[in-house]
Design an enzyme around this catalytic site. Structure first.
Site, PDB file in Angstrom:
ATOM      1  N   GLY A 204       0.819  -1.201   0.000  1.00 19.71           N
ATOM      2  CA  GLY A 204       0.000   0.000   0.000  1.00 19.71           C
ATOM      3  C   GLY A 204       0.855   1.254   0.000  1.00 19.71           C
ATOM      4  N   SER A 205       0.331   2.311   0.593  1.00 23.89           N
ATOM      5  CA  SER A 205       0.985   3.619   0.529  1.00 23.89           C
ATOM      6  C   SER A 205       2.102   3.728   1.553  1.00 23.89           C
ATOM      7  CB  SER A 205      -0.049   4.721   0.781  1.00 23.89           C
ATOM      8  OG  SER A 205      -0.460   4.704   2.138  1.00 23.89           O
ATOM      9  N   THR A 208       0.670   4.812   5.109  1.00 29.06           N
ATOM     10  CA  THR A 208       0.074   3.712   5.857  1.00 29.06           C
ATOM     11  C   THR A 208       1.134   2.692   6.248  1.00 29.06           C
ATOM     12  OG1 THR A 208      -2.007   4.017   4.661  1.00 29.06           O
ATOM     13  CG2 THR A 208      -1.718   1.937   5.824  1.00 29.06           C
ATOM     14  N   GLY A 209       2.116   2.490   5.380  1.00 28.43           N
ATOM     15  CA  GLY A 209       3.205   1.567   5.701  1.00 28.43           C
ATOM     16  C   GLY A 209       3.951   1.987   6.960  1.00 28.43           C
ATOM     17  N   GLU A 226       5.632  -3.428   1.040  1.00 33.16           N
ATOM     18  CA  GLU A 226       5.759  -3.091  -0.382  1.00 33.16           C
ATOM     19  C   GLU A 226       4.999  -1.797  -0.594  1.00 33.16           C
ATOM     20  OE1 GLU A 226       4.543  -4.439  -4.876  1.00 33.16           O
ATOM     21  OE2 GLU A 226       3.831  -5.635  -3.190  1.00 33.16           O
ATOM     22  N   CYS A 260       2.622   0.015  -8.606  1.00 37.13           N
ATOM     23  CA  CYS A 260       3.691   0.524  -7.747  1.00 37.13           C
ATOM     24  C   CYS A 260       5.025   0.643  -8.476  1.00 37.13           C
ATOM     25  CB  CYS A 260       3.849  -0.364  -6.516  1.00 37.13           C
ATOM     26  SG  CYS A 260       4.147  -2.105  -6.883  1.00 37.13           S
TER      27      CYS A 260
END
Length: 275
Positions: A204-205, A208-209, A226, A260
């Site tokens: 994800g982003s 958020t990571g 990732e 991504c």
């Protein structure tokens, strides 16, 4: 009782389906089932490999149904959505055939020392909306092969195909080995800090990571993140500029730019740039 999440189809703007909005108590149940299933699942390598092939076959049989769900919830054209359904079968079979090496460290008349890998334990998987089915399988297959059990949460924007995937898997695997829990963003936050999983695999982003890593840190969960990259296309002095421009633009706009690893910038020699 779980309330439902209405899924809006991007192509139509209309509701195309409903998925369960799982509660914290239901998440606890899913993790408890994963922990209970872990010992027997981890101990049976041959059984795991056979089960992966069986799941792959079931996904091929359910391919048209899964394809329609991916198209409805993502708005993708059929040819692009088929990449996910085809890759799901291939990814499972690839990992089912993969060998886990046991490197020899030393051996003499007294002893043989080799390195063996053990399952890390229960895994929490959180996936985004751009490739819902593909991202799910990319986490499920390695977990299955290595003897881990997995609780997987799809994006609330695209849960339909993944929930159906979980139902298909439930018909084949022992209870608790792979569980799909759909829900809103708050459920993902609970997964990262939950005491049961020993690893969090997140796609994800970047923002958020960071929060996933922070939530997983207190009990030292292993974390694989990732995140959205800032990948570059590098053009050299002898490049065919027209061909390169077409290739870079075509790649950068693949899946409406929602990938991504596509190029988001270009490094160009000054001589070409000035032309």
């Amino acid at each position: 009782m779980s309330s439902g999440i209405e899924v809006i189809g991007p192509a139509s703007g209309e509701v195309v389906g409903t998925a369960p909005n799982r509660s914290p108590a239901e998440l606890d149940q899913a993790f408890a089932a994963a922990a209970a299933a872990l010992p027997a699942w981890a101990a049976d390598e041959d059984g795991r490999r056979a089960a992966m092939v069986e799941v792959a076959g079931a996904l091929v049989a359910a391919g048209p149904e899964l394809l329609d769900l991916v198209i409805a919830e993502t708005g993708k054209p059929r040819a692009l959505a088929e990449v996910e359904t085809i890759a799901s079968d291939a990814w499972l079979r690839y990992y089912a055939d993969a060998e886990i090496p046991r490197p020899l460290i030393s051996e003499d008349d007294q002893a043989r020392l080799e390195q063996r890998h053990r399952p890390v334990g229960v895994v929490a998987g959180i996936v985004p909306w751009n490739f819902p089915l593909g991202n799910a399988i990319w986490k499920i297959a390695p977990a299955m092969r290595t003897g881990c059990t997995l609780v997987l949460k799809p994006s609330p924007f695209t849960p339909l195909a993944t929930v159906r995937l979980g139902e298909i898997i439930d018909e084949i695997l022992p209870p608790g080995v792979v569980t799909v829990v759909s829900g809103d963003d708050s459920l993902g936050a609970l997964m990262s800090s939950h005491p049961v999983p020993r690893k969090v695999a997140f796609t994800g982003s970047i923002g958020t990571g960071k929060r996933v890593a922070e939530a997983a840190a207190p009990d030292l969960k292993r974390v694989t993140l990732e995140l959205g990259g800032n990948d570059a296309a590098i053009l050299l002095d002898d490049v065919d500029l027209e061909a390169a421009a077409a290739a870079v633009m075509g790649t950068a706009t693949f899946n409406a730019g929602q990938v991504c690893v596509i190029p988001k910038r270009a490094f160009v020699p000054a001589s070409i740039y000035m032309d």
